[in-house]
Structures are given as structure tokens and as C-alpha cells.
Scaffold this motif. Structure first.
Motif, PDB file in Angstrom:
ATOM      1  N   GLN A  39      12.720  29.446   6.265  1.00  0.00           N
ATOM      2  CA  GLN A  39      11.502  29.392   7.063  1.00  0.00           C
ATOM      3  C   GLN A  39      11.020  30.795   7.414  1.00  0.00           C
ATOM      4  OE1 GLN A  39      12.893  26.957  10.294  1.00  0.00           O
ATOM      5  NE2 GLN A  39      12.180  25.050   9.363  1.00  0.00           N
ATOM      6  N   GLU A  40      11.962  31.665   7.745  1.00  0.00           N
ATOM      7  CA  GLU A  40      11.599  33.046   8.086  1.00  0.00           C
ATOM      8  C   GLU A  40      11.014  33.769   6.870  1.00  0.00           C
ATOM      9  OE1 GLU A  40      13.783  37.122   9.717  1.00  0.00           O
ATOM     10  OE2 GLU A  40      14.785  35.183   9.924  1.00  0.00           O
ATOM     11  N   TYR A  41      11.587  33.511   5.704  1.00  0.00           N
ATOM     12  CA  TYR A  41      11.116  34.153   4.473  1.00  0.00           C
ATOM     13  C   TYR A  41       9.789  33.560   4.006  1.00  0.00           C
ATOM     14  CZ  TYR A  41      11.423  36.129  -0.243  1.00  0.00           C
ATOM     15  OH  TYR A  41      11.163  36.808  -1.416  1.00  0.00           O
ATOM     16  N   GLY A  42       9.633  32.258   4.250  1.00  0.00           N
ATOM     17  CA  GLY A  42       8.470  31.515   3.766  1.00  0.00           C
ATOM     18  C   GLY A  42       8.909  30.526   2.706  1.00  0.00           C
ATOM     19  N   VAL A  43       8.703  29.239   2.963  1.00  0.00           N
ATOM     20  CA  VAL A  43       9.237  28.206   2.081  1.00  0.00           C
ATOM     21  C   VAL A  43       8.634  28.304   0.679  1.00  0.00           C
ATOM     22  CG1 VAL A  43       9.504  25.722   1.721  1.00  0.00           C
ATOM     23  CG2 VAL A  43       9.684  26.669   4.029  1.00  0.00           C
ATOM     24  N   GLU A  44       7.339  28.387   0.570  1.00  0.00           N
ATOM     25  CA  GLU A  44       6.704  28.468  -0.745  1.00  0.00           C
ATOM     26  C   GLU A  44       7.058  29.773  -1.450  1.00  0.00           C
ATOM     27  OE1 GLU A  44       2.545  27.746  -0.405  1.00  0.00           O
ATOM     28  OE2 GLU A  44       2.808  25.645   0.203  1.00  0.00           O
ATOM     29  N   ARG A  45       7.135  30.841  -0.685  1.00  0.00           N
ATOM     30  CA  ARG A  45       7.535  32.130  -1.263  1.00  0.00           C
ATOM     31  C   ARG A  45       8.964  32.063  -1.801  1.00  0.00           C
ATOM     32  NH1 ARG A  45       8.695  37.422   2.325  1.00  0.00           N
ATOM     33  NH2 ARG A  45       8.959  38.974   0.641  1.00  0.00           N
ATOM     34  N   ALA A  46       9.858  31.425  -1.046  1.00  0.00           N
ATOM     35  CA  ALA A  46      11.247  31.261  -1.495  1.00  0.00           C
ATOM     36  C   ALA A  46      11.316  30.393  -2.744  1.00  0.00           C
ATOM     37  CB  ALA A  46      12.090  30.658  -0.378  1.00  0.00           C
ATOM     38  N   ALA A  47      10.525  29.326  -2.780  1.00  0.00           N
ATOM     39  CA  ALA A  47      10.511  28.449  -3.955  1.00  0.00           C
ATOM     40  C   ALA A  47      10.114  29.228  -5.201  1.00  0.00           C
ATOM     41  CB  ALA A  47       9.550  27.288  -3.725  1.00  0.00           C
ATOM     42  N   LYS A  48       9.123  30.095  -5.079  1.00  0.00           N
ATOM     43  CA  LYS A  48       8.674  30.902  -6.224  1.00  0.00           C
ATOM     44  C   LYS A  48       9.744  31.911  -6.632  1.00  0.00           C
ATOM     45  CE  LYS A  48       4.785  33.668  -7.894  1.00  0.00           C
ATOM     46  NZ  LYS A  48       5.625  34.662  -8.587  1.00  0.00           N
ATOM     47  N   LEU A  49      10.361  32.562  -5.642  1.00  0.00           N
ATOM     48  CA  LEU A  49      11.418  33.537  -5.928  1.00  0.00           C
ATOM     49  C   LEU A  49      12.547  32.904  -6.731  1.00  0.00           C
ATOM     50  CD1 LEU A  49      12.677  36.411  -5.307  1.00  0.00           C
ATOM     51  CD2 LEU A  49      13.802  35.280  -3.371  1.00  0.00           C
ATOM     52  N   VAL A  50      12.992  31.751  -6.289  1.00  0.00           N
ATOM     53  CA  VAL A  50      14.108  31.057  -6.953  1.00  0.00           C
ATOM     54  C   VAL A  50      13.695  30.600  -8.351  1.00  0.00           C
ATOM     55  CG1 VAL A  50      15.559  28.998  -6.865  1.00  0.00           C
ATOM     56  CG2 VAL A  50      15.219  30.372  -4.798  1.00  0.00           C
ATOM     57  N   ALA A  51      12.530  30.003  -8.464  1.00  0.00           N
ATOM     58  CA  ALA A  51      12.078  29.499  -9.765  1.00  0.00           C
ATOM     59  C   ALA A  51      11.861  30.635 -10.756  1.00  0.00           C
ATOM     60  CB  ALA A  51      10.792  28.700  -9.587  1.00  0.00           C
ATOM     61  N   ASP A  52      11.297  31.742 -10.302  1.00  0.00           N
ATOM     62  CA  ASP A  52      11.047  32.879 -11.192  1.00  0.00           C
ATOM     63  C   ASP A  52      12.340  33.479 -11.724  1.00  0.00           C
ATOM     64  OD1 ASP A  52       8.365  32.561 -10.831  1.00  0.00           O
ATOM     65  OD2 ASP A  52       8.095  34.285  -9.502  1.00  0.00           O
ATOM     66  N   ALA A  53      13.437  33.302 -10.974  1.00  0.00           N
ATOM     67  CA  ALA A  53      14.743  33.795 -11.412  1.00  0.00           C
ATOM     68  C   ALA A  53      15.463  32.799 -12.314  1.00  0.00           C
ATOM     69  CB  ALA A  53      15.616  34.108 -10.198  1.00  0.00           C
ATOM     70  N   GLY A  54      14.830  31.660 -12.591  1.00  0.00           N
ATOM     71  CA  GLY A  54      15.447  30.657 -13.447  1.00  0.00           C
ATOM     72  C   GLY A  54      16.517  29.839 -12.768  1.00  0.00           C
ATOM     73  N   LEU A  55      16.494  29.807 -11.416  1.00  0.00           N
ATOM     74  CA  LEU A  55      17.485  29.063 -10.655  1.00  0.00           C
ATOM     75  C   LEU A  55      16.897  27.763 -10.130  1.00  0.00           C
ATOM     76  CD1 LEU A  55      18.914  32.006  -8.522  1.00  0.00           C
ATOM     77  CD2 LEU A  55      20.053  30.910 -10.458  1.00  0.00           C
ATOM     78  N   ARG A  56      17.778  26.856  -9.759  1.00  0.00           N
ATOM     79  CA  ARG A  56      17.392  25.629  -9.067  1.00  0.00           C
ATOM     80  C   ARG A  56      18.140  25.560  -7.742  1.00  0.00           C
ATOM     81  NH1 ARG A  56      18.192  20.519 -12.725  1.00  0.00           N
ATOM     82  NH2 ARG A  56      17.177  19.587 -10.893  1.00  0.00           N
ATOM     83  N   VAL A  57      17.548  24.885  -6.764  1.00  0.00           N
ATOM     84  CA  VAL A  57      18.147  24.761  -5.439  1.00  0.00           C
ATOM     85  C   VAL A  57      19.061  23.536  -5.422  1.00  0.00           C
ATOM     86  CG1 VAL A  57      17.700  24.486  -2.978  1.00  0.00           C
ATOM     87  CG2 VAL A  57      16.148  25.874  -4.390  1.00  0.00           C
ATOM     88  N   SER A  58      20.348  23.769  -5.195  1.00  0.00           N
ATOM     89  CA  SER A  58      21.312  22.668  -5.218  1.00  0.00           C
ATOM     90  C   SER A  58      21.204  21.791  -3.978  1.00  0.00           C
ATOM     91  CB  SER A  58      22.743  23.209  -5.357  1.00  0.00           C
ATOM     92  OG  SER A  58      23.002  24.216  -4.387  1.00  0.00           O
ATOM     93  N   SER A  59      20.877  22.389  -2.824  1.00  0.00           N
ATOM     94  CA  SER A  59      20.662  21.609  -1.612  1.00  0.00           C
ATOM     95  C   SER A  59      19.938  22.477  -0.594  1.00  0.00           C
ATOM     96  CB  SER A  59      21.985  21.115  -1.004  1.00  0.00           C
ATOM     97  OG  SER A  59      22.670  22.178  -0.368  1.00  0.00           O
TER      98      SER A  59
END
Length: 271
Positions: A39-59
Motif C-alpha cells: 500500500q505504501e509503495y502503491g498497489v498498481e505500481r507494485a503489480a507493474k514492478l513484479v510483472a515487468d520482472a517476469g514474476l508472479r505473486v504467490s500470495s
């Protein structure tokens, strides 16, 4: 390696960008996230960061804390859980970890507190299903029953989860919280398709004064981590295995050092 996920709580003070970069460099597929720093980082911003790195969120951890002293507090918590479901969907994970909450202030009514958890699940499960998210009930060790989690066994978590479709409500198998239970292997078999995650750390002695920070690095304690993982596999679980450790010494250590140690110990004691 394709199942390994470092939950960012393990390296609490390491910036998200560094955790993501290290995971990408190591060739990992998964990362586990916590609501407050995201939340502090920004949810949508975090989603983009993770996806751009080729990762998926496990939980995404965590929702829950359904127990309340009055209806106004209960409604506030239900609405916060709706936001947590939306955040999980935005991050692209189908697992929202739920910690049920302890006894309401001044209460000794354990059955009533557990009924509040059931009622919270009943209200939220359809919404979670619509968003493609499963509510994953996590049982915590009984020492946390009064203040954090009135669900204290995997059997108890399943008693709640089985009142709802498996596509909406499942359970977490957290080695730290469940390893002591003589019935745990039978309950893992019972859980089957409802297992949403297997989380690992180790039980170290003596526990610190703050028992919330008593988790150790895999291999430093008493838990048969590989045996539990094999039981989850046999029950049909083939998803990510999250390393989630709350330990002040690890939090104070350099993030890359902890990252490397966790991966090495996972291969030695879990995989």
C-alpha cells in the motif's frame, strides 16, 4: 526452484525493488507480498514492478481479523477485507491469506469469536470468488489464540473452509504454526484441493521475548519441513512454497545475505 517464493516479510527492511531484482536475477518465478508495504509503495505500481520482472505473486498477506467488539468495528473490518481482495486481484494473485483475529477486547467467548470468523467468510467469499481470489484461512499456533488468531489448528481451519466452495475458501499450511499437531498429516490429506500455500520457517528454542519474532531460518530448528512439503504434494498441492520468517536478527541483516541464505536452506531442507 520453480516453486520457491520469498515472502517479502522475511527481508522486512529491504526495499521491494531490491527483493524483486534479486528474485529475477536468481531465476525465480514467485514472490510473496504484504499489504502494508505494498500500500505504501502503491498497489498498481507494485503489480507493474513484479510483472515487468517476469514474476508472479504467490500470495498477499493479510486480511482477516474478523473479531470485533461491536457492529461498527465489524463493518469496518469487512470493508477492509473487500479492499484486500481487490488488492490481491490487482496484484494478480488468487491467494489472500487470512488471519482470523483473537478474542475481542474483554471477551472470553471463544465460540463466539470463531462464529464471527465464519460470518466474515460467509459475507466475503462470494465477492472473492467474483474477483478470482481465494480466501486462505491460516491457523496460528495456540499461543496466539487470545490476541491474534482463534483458529488454532488445520482441522479448525478446514471446518470453516469446508462450509464454502473450494474455489472461494481454502487454507494455508504454515509449518511453523502446525508442525506440533499429531493430527497434521491426516488434516493435510483432508485439505487436498483447499491447500492454497505451503509456508516454511523453523521453530527455534529458546523463543525470544516477543514470540511473534520466534521463527528461524530453515534448518535451524525442530520442524520436518521436507516431510510436510511431501505431505502437501501427496494431497495434490503443486503450487508455490513460501519462505516467511519473522526474525529481528534476519531483518537487521543485509537483505541480499538473507535472500541467499534462505534460498540455500530451502534447497537443503525443503525441496
Amino acid at each position: 526452484m520453480n516453486r520457491y517464493s520469498l515472502n517479502q516479510a522475511t527481508t522486512k527492511y529491504w526495499p521491494l525493488e531490491d527483493v524483486v531484482a534479486a528474485s529475477n536475477k536468481a531465476g525465480l518465478y514467485w514472490i510473496g507480498l504484504w499489504r502494508e508495504p505494498i500500500q505504501e509503495y502503491g498497489v498498481e505500481r507494485a503489480a507493474k514492478l513484479v510483472a515487468d520482472a517476469g514474476l508472479r505473486v504467490s500470495s498477499l498477506c493479510r486480511g482477516g481479523f474478523f473479531t470485533a467488539t461491536d457492529e461498527a468495528e465489524r463493518r469496518m473490518k469487512i470493508e477492509d477485507n473487500r479492499r484486500a481482495i481487490d488488492e490481491a486481484a490487482t496484484l494478480g494473485t488468487d491467494v489472500l491469506v487470512l488471519v482470523s483475529g483473537g478474542l475481542p477486547a474483554g471477551s472470553r467467548d471463544l465460540d463466539g469469536a470463531r462464529a464471527m470468523v465464519r460470518d466474515g467468510l460467509a459475507e466475503l467469499a462470494p465477492y472473492a470468488g467474483e474477483r478470482g481470489v481465494r480466501l486462505a484461512v491460516e491457523a496460528l499456533h495456540p499461543m496466539f489464540c487470545s490476541d491474534r488468531c482463534v483458529v488454532s489448528s488445520l482441522g479448525g481451519a478446514l471446518d470453516l473452509a469446508e462450509q464454502f466452495p473450494a474455489t472461494q475458501v481454502g487454507v494455508i499450511v504454515d509449518a511453523y504454526h502446525l508442525w506440533w499437531d499429531a493430527d497434521v498429516y491426516r488434516q493435510i490429506e483432508r485439505a487436498g484441493e483447499r491447500i492454497c500455500s505451503y509456508q516454511v520457517s523453523d521453530w527455534i528454542v529458546p523463543l525470544p521475548v516477543d514470540n511473534l519474532l520466534g521463527r528461524g531460518m530453515m534448518g535451524d530448528g525442530s520442524i520436518e519441513l521436507r516431510r510436510l512439503r511431501e505431505a502437501c504434494d501427496a494431497a495434490g498441492y503443486a503450487g508455490p512454497v513460501e519462505v516467511e520468517i519473522f526474525n529481528q536478527d534476519l531483518w537487521d541483516a543485509p537483505g541480499q545475505e538473507v535472500f541467499d541464505l534462505a534460498l540455500r536452506r530451502y534447497l537443503e531442507h525443503v525441496a
